[in-house]
Design an enzyme around this catalytic site. Structure first.
Site, PDB file in Angstrom:
ATOM      1  N   GLY A 130      25.680   6.096 -15.308  1.00 15.82           N
ATOM      2  CA  GLY A 130      24.733   5.779 -14.237  1.00 15.82           C
ATOM      3  C   GLY A 130      25.136   6.413 -12.928  1.00 15.82           C
ATOM      4  CB  SER A 132      20.669  10.484 -11.556  1.00 17.64           C
ATOM      5  OG  SER A 132      21.444  11.590 -11.941  1.00 17.64           O
ATOM      6  CD  GLU A 248      29.106  16.734 -17.497  1.00 22.32           C
ATOM      7  OE1 GLU A 248      28.571  16.868 -18.610  1.00 22.32           O
ATOM      8  OE2 GLU A 248      28.502  16.340 -16.506  1.00 22.32           O
TER       9      GLU A 248
HETATM   10  C1  LIG Z   1      18.249  15.708 -20.023  1.00 24.24           C
HETATM   11  C2  LIG Z   1      18.868  15.080 -18.838  1.00 24.24           C
HETATM   12  C3  LIG Z   1      19.741  14.020 -19.000  1.00 24.24           C
HETATM   13  C4  LIG Z   1      20.321  13.407 -17.907  1.00 24.24           C
HETATM   14  N1  LIG Z   1      21.164  12.355 -18.115  1.00 24.24           N
HETATM   15  C5  LIG Z   1      21.710  11.726 -17.056  1.00 24.24           C
HETATM   16  C6  LIG Z   1      22.541  10.588 -17.248  1.00 24.24           C
HETATM   17  O1  LIG Z   1      22.813  10.171 -18.378  1.00 24.24           O
HETATM   18  N2  LIG Z   1      23.037   9.970 -16.165  1.00 24.24           N
HETATM   19  C7  LIG Z   1      22.776  10.400 -14.897  1.00 24.24           C
HETATM   20  O2  LIG Z   1      23.276   9.818 -13.958  1.00 24.24           O
HETATM   21  N3  LIG Z   1      21.981  11.481 -14.671  1.00 24.24           N
HETATM   22  C8  LIG Z   1      21.440  12.141 -15.726  1.00 24.24           C
HETATM   23  N4  LIG Z   1      20.615  13.231 -15.509  1.00 24.24           N
HETATM   24  C9  LIG Z   1      20.246  13.557 -14.157  1.00 24.24           C
HETATM   25  C10 LIG Z   1      20.832  14.868 -13.645  1.00 24.24           C
HETATM   26  O3  LIG Z   1      22.184  14.708 -13.377  1.00 24.24           O
HETATM   27  C11 LIG Z   1      20.017  15.260 -12.430  1.00 24.24           C
HETATM   28  O4  LIG Z   1      18.772  15.692 -12.900  1.00 24.24           O
HETATM   29  C12 LIG Z   1      20.639  16.370 -11.615  1.00 24.24           C
HETATM   30  O5  LIG Z   1      21.808  15.922 -11.000  1.00 24.24           O
HETATM   31  C13 LIG Z   1      19.673  16.894 -10.571  1.00 24.24           C
HETATM   32  O6  LIG Z   1      19.152  15.884  -9.792  1.00 24.24           O
HETATM   33  P1  LIG Z   1      17.589  15.748  -9.528  1.00 24.24           P
HETATM   34  O7  LIG Z   1      16.931  15.789 -10.860  1.00 24.24           O
HETATM   35  O8  LIG Z   1      17.382  14.572  -8.686  1.00 24.24           O
HETATM   36  O9  LIG Z   1      17.194  17.061  -8.778  1.00 24.24           O
HETATM   37  P2  LIG Z   1      17.309  17.371  -7.215  1.00 24.24           P
HETATM   38  O10 LIG Z   1      18.711  17.156  -6.782  1.00 24.24           O
HETATM   39  O11 LIG Z   1      16.253  16.663  -6.490  1.00 24.24           O
HETATM   40  O12 LIG Z   1      17.038  18.916  -7.232  1.00 24.24           O
HETATM   41  C14 LIG Z   1      15.720  19.493  -7.328  1.00 24.24           C
HETATM   42  C15 LIG Z   1      15.843  20.982  -7.110  1.00 24.24           C
HETATM   43  O13 LIG Z   1      16.356  21.227  -5.788  1.00 24.24           O
HETATM   44  C16 LIG Z   1      17.541  22.006  -5.859  1.00 24.24           C
HETATM   45  N5  LIG Z   1      18.483  21.587  -4.818  1.00 24.24           N
HETATM   46  C17 LIG Z   1      18.911  20.337  -4.525  1.00 24.24           C
HETATM   47  N6  LIG Z   1      19.826  20.361  -3.556  1.00 24.24           N
HETATM   48  C18 LIG Z   1      20.013  21.651  -3.225  1.00 24.24           C
HETATM   49  C19 LIG Z   1      20.855  22.324  -2.308  1.00 24.24           C
HETATM   50  N7  LIG Z   1      21.733  21.683  -1.529  1.00 24.24           N
HETATM   51  N8  LIG Z   1      20.782  23.666  -2.263  1.00 24.24           N
HETATM   52  C20 LIG Z   1      19.915  24.347  -3.068  1.00 24.24           C
HETATM   53  N9  LIG Z   1      19.116  23.768  -3.948  1.00 24.24           N
HETATM   54  C21 LIG Z   1      19.162  22.435  -4.038  1.00 24.24           C
HETATM   55  C22 LIG Z   1      18.102  21.750  -7.235  1.00 24.24           C
HETATM   56  O14 LIG Z   1      18.943  22.796  -7.654  1.00 24.24           O
HETATM   57  C23 LIG Z   1      16.838  21.637  -8.062  1.00 24.24           C
HETATM   58  O15 LIG Z   1      16.393  22.917  -8.405  1.00 24.24           O
HETATM   59  C24 LIG Z   1      20.027  13.856 -16.598  1.00 24.24           C
HETATM   60  C25 LIG Z   1      19.151  14.922 -16.433  1.00 24.24           C
HETATM   61  C26 LIG Z   1      18.566  15.534 -17.520  1.00 24.24           C
HETATM   62  C27 LIG Z   1      17.633  16.664 -17.296  1.00 24.24           C
END
Ligand SMILES: Cc1cc2nc3c(=O)[nH]c(=O)nc-3n(C[C@H](O)[C@H](O)[C@H](O)COP(=O)(O)OP(=O)(O)OC[C@H]3O[C@@H](n4cnc5c(N)ncnc54)[C@H](O)[C@@H]3O)c2cc1C
Lengths: 383, 332
Positions: A130, A132, A248
């Site tokens: 947990g 995100s 990882e």
């Molecule tokens: C299949 C899958 C399984 C997952 N499982 C888990 C889980 O078990 N536990 C968990 O905690 N999370 C999990 N996640 C979440 C994952 O860690 C997040 O999706 C990831 O950290 C990105 O966060 P976000 O989706 O909120 O995207 P955001 O952070 O909102 O990003 C959106 C876009 O903006 C870009 N961006 C953001 N900040 C910047 C910056 N400073 N500079 C340039 N570009 C930027 C990103 O690169 C991306 O392209 C999972 C995700 C997926 C897809």
């Protein structure tokens, strides 16, 4: 600036496990069509995980005294590589084996180790992560889920999202704020082992485009946590999470997510598929990438074994690796479409459809492409 | 061993091949002084067995020397000459003196025309033709041609071989290896120079390295250069139990480096602005090696086909099985 990555080999004693794992899989792998196997480390099968555990291959890097296999990173590399290449449904024990178990072994107290690690190793206790939240993704330090001291325990409120396998898991290791305010950033964060059967925990699966439910929303409402739910030190959550993520990023799971698709296509070419010069060349291209990436991934593993912390190199392998994983469905789609009068087998088309549809997630999970490139830039002294 | 060789090769080329020397030779100047320095170092006999007076090294051991030649864009056939000398030693023949350019193999009935890198700087050319490889004097080349000089086309009206090698070496594989090592070295240098430039060049009041768009480009550059270097290491390993180059490893390496080269050259030139196409800035000396290298001794398209067919015609293993059994290092 980071230096060279010298060639490394998987030591013979680790390599020796490969034949055993293949043998085990021949017998124990459920008969799944390729588009199911393409789920890779998202495929859930608790029975399979328990059979693997009975063979001694869950809790791979956990110590013997805790029921683990006490294997080194290279042995783990070989086992994981074979499991993923075969498309074995490993997701039930995946997170406990790979992240939560090692985290508890490293940062947990003795009672936590004795309670959790044998259960993980027996394939009885499944974990989820947990980190995100709805408003916290790449900027992980902005988490707002909060644990407040309550008697000798804690009271937990907040919301996690994207939590893979929460609906199948017994525990979550949650990163939450335990003191201060979000503006304090890395200070005041802690990790808790949350028993998901506690009152006030609500898990809601989120369907994905393939009709599967892998990830979830998890809501905490006045959840009473005992004192020993805290893992590691209070306030040290950020350092612990950083250590966890570094491990990882560079393994076989960042290279092999589309391996089942690639192999299903190769099988077709070997039997009745069209062996055109273009398809031969595409296969060669993918193999050249795979060979190079795997050598890089093994080189990073040898750095980890040597006790170093190759964060930049690991980010580099993950970015290249996920790009490769995403190239496979795109390129194979083009190859299949290049022979419009040929009908590829249904299994191949279904596998392609699945991998193509899920491929965007490969470069998001575990740190997005842009975030990784930012880390590489830092490693190169640019920021 | 590796470090020792890398240091002495680096020292040699720093001294004997600074950019002004590379540039002068490229513009038709004499390469004699540079060649003498390389000859004196003993590197050219590195692959010759000890019994025949060489150092008896394996290709992987000599990689640091070829990387250094690429880093300094040394406009002479270092790797090629090393390979030619080793082949002559294996055939128990006296090796030709001086730099030997290596032509791309041609069919036995082909015309007596060949292209070879660094031909102008060489007195002799080894022309693989059919089953044999013939050592020919380099014919006169017209004028100077800065841009094409690194891969001149030669024609022999009445070829008079000085020596011949029968079989033994796959010269396409050998040439591809020499090129890919040079390319990996050039990429290393490009990475360093580009990162340094991005830290120095100021626009909008700050170094361009401070812009995220530039940082992301440089990260991709870093990734490709690391991949290229790894591919070069893999390509330098013999097949299990053998001493000579492994055609499939060279295939994978040449192809992967060729792909890297495209991205590396594009990003580096982009970050340097238009500076890299001026005569003064050595970036074009490096990227020229990348472009020439891709073209010589089989490009990606060629080696991809070789690798793909080897996989499809071989035992029915998975992609991972193929890589692990055929391409992964058996020893480091
Ligand atoms: C299949 C899958 C399984 C997952 N499982 C888990 C889980 O078990 N536990 C968990 O905690 N999370 C999990 N996640 C979440 C994952 O860690 C997040 O999706 C990831 O950290 C990105 O966060 P976000 O989706 O909120 O995207 P955001 O952070 O909102 O990003 C959106 C876009 O903006 C870009 N961006 C953001 N900040 C910047 C910056 N400073 N500079 C340039 N570009 C930027 C990103 O690169 C991306 O392209 C999972 C995700 C997926 C897809």
């Amino acid at each position: 600036m980071i230096g060279n990555l010298p060639l490394a080999i998987i030591p013979p004693e680790a390599e020796a496990l490969r034949a055993e794992v293949r043998e085990f899989l021949r017998e124990a792998l459920p008969d799944l069509p390729p588009d199911r196997r393409a789920r890779s480390w998202m495929g859930f099968d608790a029975d399979f995980s328990r059979r693997l555990a009975a063979r001694g291959w869950v809790g791979l890097t956990l110590r013997k005294e805790y029921g683990g296999a006490a294997l080194g990173p290279f042995a783990r590399y070989v086992i994981v590589e074979e499991l993923l290449a075969a498309g074995a449904p490993v997701s039930a024990h995946w997170i406990g084996d790979r992240q939560s178990g090692p985290l508890i072994q490293r940062f947990g107290n003795e009672a936590q180790r004795q309670f959790h690690l044998p259960r993980i190793s027996r394939g009885e206790s499944f974990f989820c992560i947990g980190m995100s939240e709805p408003n916290t993704g790449s900027d992980l330090a902005s988490v707002t889920t909060r644990a407040v001291r309550d008697g000798d325990g804690w009271r937990l409120n907040g919301r996690k999202i994207w939590t893979t396998n929460a609906h199948h898991s017994h525990y979550m290791i949650a990163l939450v704020r335990s003191s201060g305010v979000p503006a304090d950033r890395h200070k005041g964060l802690s990790q808790f082992i949350v028993d998901l059967s506690l009152p006030g925990v609500k898990v809601t699966p989120i369907r994905d485009l393939a009709g599967d439910a892998h990830f979830n929303e998890v809501v905490f409402e006045e959840v009473r946590l005992p004192a020993d739910a805290l893992v590691g030190e209070e306030g040290a959550g950020w350092a612990q999470v950083t250590a966890e993520l570094a491990y990882e990023r560079s393994g076989p799971e960042r290279v092999l997510s589309s391996a089942v698709l690639l192999d299903t296509w190769i099988d077709w070419l070997r039997t009745e598929g069209p062996r055109t010069p273009a398809s031969e060349a595409l296969l060669g291209r993918l193999l050249a990438h795979l060979a190079t990436l795997r050598a890089m991934s093994i080189a990073v593993t040898s750095r980890l074994v040597a006790g170093e912390s190759p964060i930049t190199e690991a980010a580099l392998v993950k970015d290249l690796g996920t790009e490769f994983e995403q190239l496979i469905p795109t390129a194979i789609a083009d190859a299949l479409g290049a022979e419009p009068d040929r009908v590829p087998p249904d299994g191949l088309l279904r596998t392609l459809a699945y991998s193509q549809a899920m491929a965007p997630s490969y470069s998001l999970r575990g740190g997005t492409r842009e975030i990784l490139r930012g880390m590489i830039a830092r490693g190169m002294g640019l920021r | 061993m590796d470090d020792l060789l890398a240091n002495s090769a680096g020292e040699l080329f720093t001294r004997a091949c600074p950019p002004e020397v590379a540039r002068a030779i490229r513009h038709g100047g004499s390469a004699a002084a540079l060649w003498d320095a390389i000859e004196e170092s003993g590197f050219l006999d590195a692959l010759v067995p000890e019994a025949a007076g060489g150092a008896g090294l394996r290709p992987i051991d000599t990689l640091p020397v070829l990387l250094a030649a690429g880093r300094f864009a040394a406009p002479v056939p270092v790797g090629e000459t090393m390979l030619v000398r080793a082949a002559f030693a294996a055939a128990r023949q006296a090796a030709p003196e001086g730099p030997v350019a290596l032509a791309q193999p041609v069919a036995a009935d082909a015309a007596w025309r060949a292209r070879a890198a660094w031909a102008r700087q060489s007195r002799r050319v080894l022309v693989p033709r059919g089953e044999a490889a013939l050592l020919l004097p380099r014919p006169a080349l017209p004028g100077t041609d800065y841009v094409n000089d690194t891969a001149a086309t030669m024609t022999w009206e009445q070829p008079e071989p000085e020596a011949a090698l029968e079989g033994g070496t796959d010269w396409l594989v050998a040439g591809a290896w020499a090129e890919l090592c040079r390319m990996a070295g050039a990429m290393d240098r490009i990475l360093e120079d580009t990162i340094r430039y991005a830290g120095e060049r100021v626009q909008f009041g700050r170094p361009i390295a401070g812009f995220q768009a530039v940082q992301q480009q440089l990260s991709v550059l870093t990734e490709e250069v690391f991949a290229g270097r790894m591919a070069a290491q893999l390509a330098s390993l013999p097949s299990a139990g053998e001493a000579s180059l492994d055609p499939l490893r060279v295939a994978a390496g040449k192809a992967r480096i060729g792909e890297a080269a495209i991205r590396v050259a594009a990003i580096a030139h982009g970050v340097l602005g238009a500076m890299g196409i001026t005569e003064e800035v050595p970036l074009h000396l490096m990227t020229e090696q990348l472009h020439r290298g891709r073209l010589a001794f089989g490009s990606e398209a060629y080696w991809h086909g070789v690798l793909g067919r080897a996989c499809l015609d071989g035992p029915a293993v998975t992609s991972l099985g193929f890589v692990q059994e055929r391409l992964a290092p058996a020893e480091a």
